[in-house]
Enzyme design. Sequence first.
Site, PDB file in Angstrom:
ATOM      1  N   HIS A 182      -4.374  -8.801   3.615  1.00 10.15           N
ATOM      2  CA  HIS A 182      -5.564  -8.645   3.903  1.00 10.15           C
ATOM      3  C   HIS A 182      -5.780  -9.515   5.169  1.00 10.15           C
ATOM      4  O   HIS A 182      -5.279 -10.401   5.584  1.00 10.15           O
ATOM      5  CB  HIS A 182      -6.169  -9.526   2.963  1.00 10.15           C
ATOM      6  CG  HIS A 182      -6.436  -8.449   1.642  1.00 10.15           C
ATOM      7  ND1 HIS A 182      -6.711  -8.906   0.278  1.00 10.15           N
ATOM      8  CD2 HIS A 182      -6.394  -7.084   1.603  1.00 10.15           C
ATOM      9  CE1 HIS A 182      -6.584  -7.834  -0.532  1.00 10.15           C
ATOM     10  NE2 HIS A 182      -6.413  -6.876   0.269  1.00 10.15           N
ATOM     11  N   TYR A 215     -10.216 -10.263  -6.914  1.00 11.20           N
ATOM     12  CA  TYR A 215      -9.374 -10.493  -7.789  1.00 11.20           C
ATOM     13  C   TYR A 215      -9.670 -11.555  -8.773  1.00 11.20           C
ATOM     14  O   TYR A 215      -9.096 -11.779  -9.834  1.00 11.20           O
ATOM     15  CB  TYR A 215      -7.884 -10.477  -7.387  1.00 11.20           C
ATOM     16  CG  TYR A 215      -7.574  -9.153  -6.678  1.00 11.20           C
ATOM     17  CD1 TYR A 215      -7.231  -7.969  -7.272  1.00 11.20           C
ATOM     18  CD2 TYR A 215      -7.390  -9.289  -5.479  1.00 11.20           C
ATOM     19  CE1 TYR A 215      -7.071  -6.843  -6.644  1.00 11.20           C
ATOM     20  CE2 TYR A 215      -6.780  -8.137  -4.863  1.00 11.20           C
ATOM     21  CZ  TYR A 215      -6.765  -7.003  -5.373  1.00 11.20           C
ATOM     22  OH  TYR A 215      -6.445  -5.742  -4.676  1.00 11.20           O
ATOM     23  N   LYS A 237      -1.527  -2.287   7.996  1.00 10.33           N
ATOM     24  CA  LYS A 237      -2.688  -1.460   8.745  1.00 10.33           C
ATOM     25  C   LYS A 237      -2.608  -1.957  10.097  1.00 10.33           C
ATOM     26  O   LYS A 237      -2.314  -3.364  10.100  1.00 10.33           O
ATOM     27  CB  LYS A 237      -4.044  -1.811   7.924  1.00 10.33           C
ATOM     28  CG  LYS A 237      -4.291  -1.163   6.520  1.00 10.33           C
ATOM     29  CD  LYS A 237      -5.717  -1.513   6.128  1.00 10.33           C
ATOM     30  CE  LYS A 237      -5.938  -0.515   5.011  1.00 10.33           C
ATOM     31  NZ  LYS A 237      -7.230  -0.767   4.375  1.00 10.33           N
ATOM     32  N   ARG A 273      -1.099  -1.931  -6.917  1.00 12.83           N
ATOM     33  CA  ARG A 273      -1.316  -2.962  -6.103  1.00 12.83           C
ATOM     34  C   ARG A 273      -2.472  -4.050  -6.600  1.00 12.83           C
ATOM     35  O   ARG A 273      -2.121  -5.373  -6.659  1.00 12.83           O
ATOM     36  CB  ARG A 273      -1.926  -2.644  -4.775  1.00 12.83           C
ATOM     37  CG  ARG A 273      -2.202  -3.451  -3.764  1.00 12.83           C
ATOM     38  CD  ARG A 273      -2.976  -2.933  -2.448  1.00 12.83           C
ATOM     39  NE  ARG A 273      -3.292  -3.387  -1.536  1.00 12.83           N
ATOM     40  CZ  ARG A 273      -3.044  -4.263  -0.293  1.00 12.83           C
ATOM     41  NH1 ARG A 273      -1.509  -4.529  -0.589  1.00 12.83           N
ATOM     42  NH2 ARG A 273      -3.518  -5.006   0.280  1.00 12.83           N
ATOM     43  N   HIS A 333      -2.517   2.543  -5.829  1.00 15.40           N
ATOM     44  CA  HIS A 333      -3.283   1.323  -5.768  1.00 15.40           C
ATOM     45  C   HIS A 333      -3.613   0.683  -6.755  1.00 15.40           C
ATOM     46  O   HIS A 333      -3.903  -0.592  -6.735  1.00 15.40           O
ATOM     47  CB  HIS A 333      -4.701   1.730  -4.933  1.00 15.40           C
ATOM     48  CG  HIS A 333      -4.965   0.725  -3.784  1.00 15.40           C
ATOM     49  ND1 HIS A 333      -4.534   0.715  -2.432  1.00 15.40           N
ATOM     50  CD2 HIS A 333      -6.006  -0.196  -3.840  1.00 15.40           C
ATOM     51  CE1 HIS A 333      -4.874  -0.270  -1.740  1.00 15.40           C
ATOM     52  NE2 HIS A 333      -5.995  -0.713  -2.419  1.00 15.40           N
ATOM     53  N   ARG A 339       0.769  -1.257   0.051  1.00 20.35           N
ATOM     54  CA  ARG A 339      -0.009   0.132   0.089  1.00 20.35           C
ATOM     55  C   ARG A 339       0.938   1.185   0.109  1.00 20.35           C
ATOM     56  O   ARG A 339       2.104   1.214   0.198  1.00 20.35           O
ATOM     57  CB  ARG A 339      -0.792   0.146   1.094  1.00 20.35           C
ATOM     58  CG  ARG A 339      -1.795  -1.118   1.521  1.00 20.35           C
ATOM     59  CD  ARG A 339      -2.550  -1.091   2.523  1.00 20.35           C
ATOM     60  NE  ARG A 339      -3.331  -2.232   2.864  1.00 20.35           N
ATOM     61  CZ  ARG A 339      -3.422  -3.537   3.516  1.00 20.35           C
ATOM     62  NH1 ARG A 339      -1.999  -3.680   4.208  1.00 20.35           N
ATOM     63  NH2 ARG A 339      -4.137  -4.397   3.584  1.00 20.35           N
TER      64      ARG A 339
END
Length: 293
Positions: free
Chosen positions: A265, A274, A169, A242, A239, A145
């Site tokens: 994730h 995806y 994150k 990514r 992004h 990210r």
Amino acid sequence: MLQEQFSNYLQYEKRYSPLTLQAYAHEVEQLLQFLEQGKVEAVNFTFKEARQYFAWQVQAGKSATTVNRGISALRTYYKFLQREGAVQANPIQLIKALKTPKKLPVVVEKEKLVSLLDTMPAEDASFEEQRDKIVLELLFGTGIRLAELLHIQERDIDFYSKNIHIFGKRNKERLMPINQTLYEELKKYITAKNNLLVHTKTNFLIVTKDGKPAYAKLIYRIVQKQLSQISTQKKKSPHILRHTFATALLDNGADLNAIKELLGHAGLAATQVYTHNSAERLKSIYKQAHPKA
């Protein structure tokens, strides 16, 4: 006072990213301004008024995604107020999120992207041109990210094991493998960076020409400038690289769980989007290649 405490709660207990902190603060401030117009105290906000508030946002033309972000932020805010004893009930608790159309992740053609990277930078390239290349190489080569890219320091790179220590994150950490091309490019970039900034001490990997830590707008400008050479699509953000990273792995047979771990994730649902991209790509290939298509 409560807003400051809420911000500390999000930052230190929930460990939300700076961008999420900013977004949540904006949603709370927007609600407080709305309530001030009606001379209503935030602690007296009711479920009925909450419904009216979000209905007003929809009528004002806000997208379902934006409204849902507000619902999530304010639900968390009132949950915090409950914990602090400022309110008895959470008026947002039963507000349902709006339905949003599923959007496929936007990607760039990986063949064109690889070709672009192979021509960057020229032999007599400036430091900024070398930095721009490593920015694209990192985003496409690892799928990290934007915030994660800006956080990388030289000490996070293990050249012996060919890994980068990524802080994701909520301060979740993961090791990201680096391919041979990226390994060599990182070596060259760091040498150029240290030669240029011999009198400036900085630990951050991606920096300005003055040795200051890179910032989000700079990375956006770099990505937009470079992707404009190979794509006419309107959206050209970090992004997207990514998304392109994840789609390329899936197209080449990578396991979905492995992609989930590489992307950092929390759950598989975020990664499964995806699979739709890959399915659409297979349909396109089929239509072009099969005589009966």
